[in-house]
Design an enzyme around this catalytic site. Sequence first.
Site: not given
Ligand code: ADP
Length: 402
Positions: A6, A13, A86, A175, A199, A203, A232, A273, A320, A324, A375
Amino acid sequence: MVLVLNAGSSSLKCSIFDTSNMPQRRASFLVERIGQEHAHVESTIADKVEHEDIHVASHGVALQWVIKKAVSKGIDIHKIQHIGHRVVHGGEYFLQPTRVNKAVIEQIRACIPLAPLHNPANVQGIMTAMELFSQVEHTAVFDTSFHQSLSPERYLYALPIALYHQHKIRKYGFHGTSYKYISERCKKVLKLSDIIVCHLGNGASICAIENGASVDTSMGFTPLQGLVMGTRSGDIDPSILFYLLEHGYTQEQLVQLVNKKSGLKGLSEISNDMRDLHKARAQSTKADMAIRVFCRRVAQYIGAYYATMSRCQALVFTAGIGENDGPIRDEICSLLHVPSLRLDPTSNVQKIKQDIQLISTNTSHIPVYVVKTDEEFQIAKEITGMSGADTKEQDTFEAKHK
Ligand code: ADP
């Protein structure tokens, strides 16, 4: 064995899977900040995580580094028979995983104007891997394919129809590999095939799935439409851009503005973040407002999809933030009155350990789940499960583009 790649603009990745049965992950690597002074690599091999700062000038060098690392850990890379790539944008051309050849690469390049931030890196990743692994099969898996089931009334914009015919301007959605994975998991494990999936990562998008197929999704012609994202803007009135053009912004500045400087970062002036925004929220009204705008937009989309689906059996959070961030899930659900969702305070805030976890109470109007997305696994599964029908599709594609 299968290698899944990816390639992002400055990241790579990779995951290596054993595929003697269902794909089983042997190793995964995340190389970030390629081309900068120090790239950062996170390697996970047999559940052991290592972090290293290295110098890699290009995706090619990054891939070579990863392969060397895998070999040093005892992985026999000669067993790699198939590489899955990907690709973000496949336009209307690619409905399913497609074996890569010259015509396919040209077609992916032809989609670059539709995804100028993503497809060039994807093409570069494919070219690099084909040079390094010239003897193995390469297959491209497209983020857009899963949404090719959208009906015209969902994918057409209310612009002059000639723009669709001449320029293929329509909603594509992204996605898709993640949604397909979630859809198949929910069908298999929960026996649910009509669901809304959020999702929520850096993104972010949302998808209404009926009978296992995408019927609507929030991203559009590009991944810019829809939800508030890390950097975005998501949905805005397009007139804002014309207004700013008249007030001295250049086109390039506007592209940067809505893709890199907006979203959570633009509103908070702190970070893209979500974890940083939680920390800052108590002291910063801007961080607080960024989170509120984010949650409100997600809730509005859930409401719109729920109201127009013939049946919705569950709401699913993934990626993410979705996987989480219990407080964000709670904030989104508390904004929804229809459907009325009741999260279980204990299971919603616990760290999610299983790959599928129920977080709602049994009084909730519909159940709410966290489902961990994967993915790379989905790509490995799709390329190893390619049937004769796929090959036929490929033949038709090649015949059409000779
Ligand atoms: P992408 O694949 O689109 O780059 P991710 O799916 O990795 O993004 O998600 C990144 C987002 O998820 C960030 O805003 C980050 O703060 C949040 N995130 C990741 N881990 C945690 C966690 N343990 N607690 C809260 N938020 C999290």
